[in-house]
Every structure is written in C-alpha cells, then in structure tokens.
Design a protein around this motif. Sequence first.
Motif, PDB file in Angstrom:
ATOM      1  N   HIS A 108      -6.964 -16.355 -18.070  1.00  0.00           N
ATOM      2  CA  HIS A 108      -7.093 -15.802 -16.717  1.00  0.00           C
ATOM      3  C   HIS A 108      -6.100 -14.661 -16.514  1.00  0.00           C
ATOM      4  O   HIS A 108      -4.929 -14.809 -16.858  1.00  0.00           O
ATOM      5  N   PRO A 109      -6.542 -13.549 -15.912  1.00  0.00           N
ATOM      6  CA  PRO A 109      -5.544 -12.563 -15.508  1.00  0.00           C
ATOM      7  C   PRO A 109      -4.608 -13.198 -14.472  1.00  0.00           C
ATOM      8  O   PRO A 109      -5.005 -14.123 -13.759  1.00  0.00           O
ATOM      9  N   PRO A 110      -3.374 -12.731 -14.384  1.00  0.00           N
ATOM     10  CA  PRO A 110      -2.459 -13.313 -13.401  1.00  0.00           C
ATOM     11  C   PRO A 110      -3.002 -13.193 -11.975  1.00  0.00           C
ATOM     12  O   PRO A 110      -3.759 -12.277 -11.665  1.00  0.00           O
ATOM     13  N   VAL A 111      -2.598 -14.128 -11.146  1.00  0.00           N
ATOM     14  CA  VAL A 111      -2.854 -14.048  -9.712  1.00  0.00           C
ATOM     15  C   VAL A 111      -1.484 -13.954  -9.045  1.00  0.00           C
ATOM     16  O   VAL A 111      -0.606 -14.784  -9.301  1.00  0.00           O
ATOM     17  N   TYR A 112      -1.315 -12.942  -8.214  1.00  0.00           N
ATOM     18  CA  TYR A 112      -0.051 -12.743  -7.500  1.00  0.00           C
ATOM     19  C   TYR A 112      -0.144 -13.399  -6.131  1.00  0.00           C
ATOM     20  O   TYR A 112      -1.125 -13.212  -5.417  1.00  0.00           O
ATOM     21  N   TYR A 113       0.896 -14.145  -5.782  1.00  0.00           N
ATOM     22  CA  TYR A 113       1.005 -14.798  -4.478  1.00  0.00           C
ATOM     23  C   TYR A 113       2.164 -14.153  -3.732  1.00  0.00           C
ATOM     24  O   TYR A 113       3.294 -14.141  -4.230  1.00  0.00           O
ATOM     25  N   LEU A 114       1.877 -13.632  -2.545  1.00  0.00           N
ATOM     26  CA  LEU A 114       2.884 -12.955  -1.728  1.00  0.00           C
ATOM     27  C   LEU A 114       3.500 -13.940  -0.732  1.00  0.00           C
ATOM     28  O   LEU A 114       2.783 -14.783  -0.187  1.00  0.00           O
ATOM     29  N   PRO A 115       4.791 -13.806  -0.468  1.00  0.00           N
ATOM     30  CA  PRO A 115       5.376 -14.642   0.580  1.00  0.00           C
ATOM     31  C   PRO A 115       4.653 -14.387   1.906  1.00  0.00           C
ATOM     32  O   PRO A 115       4.296 -13.250   2.229  1.00  0.00           O
ATOM     33  N   ARG A 116       4.441 -15.447   2.664  1.00  0.00           N
ATOM     34  CA  ARG A 116       3.723 -15.343   3.934  1.00  0.00           C
ATOM     35  C   ARG A 116       4.358 -14.292   4.848  1.00  0.00           C
ATOM     36  O   ARG A 116       3.647 -13.575   5.555  1.00  0.00           O
ATOM     37  N   GLU A 117       5.672 -14.156   4.814  1.00  0.00           N
ATOM     38  CA  GLU A 117       6.327 -13.187   5.697  1.00  0.00           C
ATOM     39  C   GLU A 117       6.029 -11.739   5.281  1.00  0.00           C
ATOM     40  O   GLU A 117       6.282 -10.817   6.048  1.00  0.00           O
ATOM     41  N   ASP A 118       5.470 -11.537   4.087  1.00  0.00           N
ATOM     42  CA  ASP A 118       5.098 -10.199   3.631  1.00  0.00           C
ATOM     43  C   ASP A 118       3.615  -9.896   3.844  1.00  0.00           C
ATOM     44  O   ASP A 118       3.102  -8.888   3.350  1.00  0.00           O
ATOM     45  N   VAL A 119       2.937 -10.781   4.557  1.00  0.00           N
ATOM     46  CA  VAL A 119       1.506 -10.621   4.858  1.00  0.00           C
ATOM     47  C   VAL A 119       1.349 -10.499   6.368  1.00  0.00           C
ATOM     48  O   VAL A 119       1.998 -11.214   7.132  1.00  0.00           O
ATOM     49  N   ASP A 120       0.495  -9.582   6.806  1.00  0.00           N
ATOM     50  CA  ASP A 120       0.232  -9.376   8.229  1.00  0.00           C
ATOM     51  C   ASP A 120      -0.594 -10.542   8.772  1.00  0.00           C
ATOM     52  O   ASP A 120      -1.811 -10.592   8.588  1.00  0.00           O
ATOM     53  N   ARG A 137      -5.760  -0.461   6.330  1.00  0.00           N
ATOM     54  CA  ARG A 137      -4.433  -0.917   6.750  1.00  0.00           C
ATOM     55  C   ARG A 137      -3.798  -1.758   5.654  1.00  0.00           C
ATOM     56  O   ARG A 137      -4.485  -2.527   4.977  1.00  0.00           O
ATOM     57  N   ILE A 138      -2.500  -1.636   5.485  1.00  0.00           N
ATOM     58  CA  ILE A 138      -1.781  -2.508   4.557  1.00  0.00           C
ATOM     59  C   ILE A 138      -1.624  -3.871   5.229  1.00  0.00           C
ATOM     60  O   ILE A 138      -1.048  -3.979   6.311  1.00  0.00           O
ATOM     61  N   VAL A 139      -2.170  -4.902   4.572  1.00  0.00           N
ATOM     62  CA  VAL A 139      -2.091  -6.261   5.118  1.00  0.00           C
ATOM     63  C   VAL A 139      -1.127  -7.133   4.318  1.00  0.00           C
ATOM     64  O   VAL A 139      -0.832  -8.255   4.719  1.00  0.00           O
ATOM     65  N   GLY A 140      -0.646  -6.614   3.198  1.00  0.00           N
ATOM     66  CA  GLY A 140       0.355  -7.311   2.394  1.00  0.00           C
ATOM     67  C   GLY A 140       1.216  -6.294   1.679  1.00  0.00           C
ATOM     68  O   GLY A 140       0.690  -5.304   1.148  1.00  0.00           O
ATOM     69  N   ASP A 141       2.521  -6.511   1.677  1.00  0.00           N
ATOM     70  CA  ASP A 141       3.459  -5.575   1.047  1.00  0.00           C
ATOM     71  C   ASP A 141       4.687  -6.369   0.634  1.00  0.00           C
ATOM     72  O   ASP A 141       5.406  -6.887   1.495  1.00  0.00           O
ATOM     73  N   SER A 142       4.910  -6.493  -0.686  1.00  0.00           N
ATOM     74  CA  SER A 142       5.978  -7.380  -1.146  1.00  0.00           C
ATOM     75  C   SER A 142       6.624  -6.906  -2.440  1.00  0.00           C
ATOM     76  O   SER A 142       5.963  -6.319  -3.300  1.00  0.00           O
ATOM     77  N   PHE A 164      -4.787 -12.904  -2.758  1.00  0.00           N
ATOM     78  CA  PHE A 164      -5.973 -12.176  -2.296  1.00  0.00           C
ATOM     79  C   PHE A 164      -6.936 -11.960  -3.452  1.00  0.00           C
ATOM     80  O   PHE A 164      -6.511 -11.684  -4.576  1.00  0.00           O
ATOM     81  N   TYR A 165      -8.238 -12.045  -3.165  1.00  0.00           N
ATOM     82  CA  TYR A 165      -9.260 -11.670  -4.136  1.00  0.00           C
ATOM     83  C   TYR A 165      -9.346 -10.148  -4.177  1.00  0.00           C
ATOM     84  O   TYR A 165      -9.642  -9.522  -3.143  1.00  0.00           O
ATOM     85  N   PRO A 166      -9.137  -9.520  -5.321  1.00  0.00           N
ATOM     86  CA  PRO A 166      -9.243  -8.057  -5.384  1.00  0.00           C
ATOM     87  C   PRO A 166     -10.615  -7.542  -4.955  1.00  0.00           C
ATOM     88  O   PRO A 166     -10.710  -6.480  -4.344  1.00  0.00           O
ATOM     89  N   GLN A 167     -11.674  -8.290  -5.261  1.00  0.00           N
ATOM     90  CA  GLN A 167     -13.024  -7.832  -4.932  1.00  0.00           C
ATOM     91  C   GLN A 167     -13.359  -7.996  -3.450  1.00  0.00           C
ATOM     92  O   GLN A 167     -14.415  -7.537  -3.019  1.00  0.00           O
ATOM     93  N   ARG A 168     -12.470  -8.589  -2.671  1.00  0.00           N
ATOM     94  CA  ARG A 168     -12.762  -8.809  -1.250  1.00  0.00           C
ATOM     95  C   ARG A 168     -11.845  -8.013  -0.328  1.00  0.00           C
ATOM     96  O   ARG A 168     -11.851  -8.219   0.888  1.00  0.00           O
ATOM     97  N   VAL A 169     -11.051  -7.136  -0.909  1.00  0.00           N
ATOM     98  CA  VAL A 169     -10.193  -6.254  -0.117  1.00  0.00           C
ATOM     99  C   VAL A 169     -10.511  -4.812  -0.505  1.00  0.00           C
ATOM    100  O   VAL A 169     -11.243  -4.557  -1.463  1.00  0.00           O
ATOM    101  N   GLU A 170      -9.951  -3.883   0.234  1.00  0.00           N
ATOM    102  CA  GLU A 170     -10.180  -2.466  -0.070  1.00  0.00           C
ATOM    103  C   GLU A 170      -9.500  -2.056  -1.372  1.00  0.00           C
ATOM    104  O   GLU A 170     -10.077  -1.364  -2.205  1.00  0.00           O
ATOM    105  N   ARG A 171      -8.251  -2.495  -1.523  1.00  0.00           N
ATOM    106  CA  ARG A 171      -7.468  -2.080  -2.683  1.00  0.00           C
ATOM    107  C   ARG A 171      -6.241  -2.956  -2.795  1.00  0.00           C
ATOM    108  O   ARG A 171      -5.665  -3.365  -1.789  1.00  0.00           O
ATOM    109  N   ILE A 172      -5.834  -3.234  -4.041  1.00  0.00           N
ATOM    110  CA  ILE A 172      -4.561  -3.892  -4.329  1.00  0.00           C
ATOM    111  C   ILE A 172      -3.864  -3.050  -5.380  1.00  0.00           C
ATOM    112  O   ILE A 172      -4.501  -2.587  -6.327  1.00  0.00           O
TER     113      ILE A 172
END
Length: 165
Positions: A55-67, A39-44, A121-129
């Motif tokens: 450090h590679p960049p870390v992307y932060y999504l607005p809370r309203e774009d996260v399930d 399931r898509i849990v973040g879309d922004s 989100f940690y990339p290694q702790r989700v299915e896919r980013i």
Amino acid sequence: MRRPRPERPGPGQESVWDYPRPPTVDPSREHVRVWFAGRIVGDSHAAVRVCETSHPPVYYLPREDVDASALAPTERRTWCEFKGQAAYADLLVEGQRSAHACWWYPRPTPGYEVLTDRIAFYPQRVERITVDDETVRSVQGDFYGGWITSRVVGPFKGGPGTEWW
C-alpha cells in the motif's frame, strides 16, 4: 494468487513491498496540504504515515491542522483488522460536497493510539493533496486511500485484480 514483482526503488525511494504487515506508523516532517473547493482544508508539518505492505503510505494530519468547519461527519463506519473502527466525514465547502472524503479512528486498537485525533483524506475525493509541494496521486479503485508520490514505488494494491495480494 502470485505476489506481483516489486519495482526496484531508485535513490531516495521506498518500495511499498518493503513495508511491514501489520503496518507501522511513522512520524513525518513533510509539509502536507489538502485542498477542496479552492480552499486549504488541511495544512500540517506534523502528520504521521501509515505504511503497510503493498500500500502507498496514508498520511494522517492532526485534527488541529484540519479545518473543522469543512467536515460534515457521516454515519459511515468501516473496520480495519489492525487499526479498528474508522469514522468518516464529507467535505463541505462553498456548497460543494465530497462524500466520505476523510476518515479517522476515534478509538484505535492498541499499538495505533497515535492515530487518535488524526484525519486522513482520500486523494481522489479532494481537489489536490501535496507532500512537500509534490502533488499526490491516488491508487486505482476506491477502497484504499494511499498517497502515491515519487518517493514510493509499487506495484500498488487497490486496482482491479489486486484484491488477493
């Protein structure tokens, strides 16, 4: 410890060794999507990137774009010398759980207020980013949550032997 030799960026790439310390927070118009348990849990299209030396960049999504229904807040807290205290949540979808898969700064320190109400989100702790349909790779190790794409070159902090960079 000697600083590693930065890779040379190609056309359209950035070297993480050109990022500043303390880190910057830059707006992004890239399309960021996060999947967990099918399931898509973040879309922004309104994420921000935190860019810090090595450090590679870390992307932060607005809370309203996260399930929000997929988030199960935990008691875990960590401290960043620049951004302040981070809070964490597990992802919980269809009975599948990923511990401490995401984090945010409820009250970021001065200069980082733009991170308020944004989740990373940690990339290694989700299915896919994906960032603009490119699948993100994670850094080695389990401490940093950097997002590696073809846009950035390293070497990247996070793996064994990089603690003192």
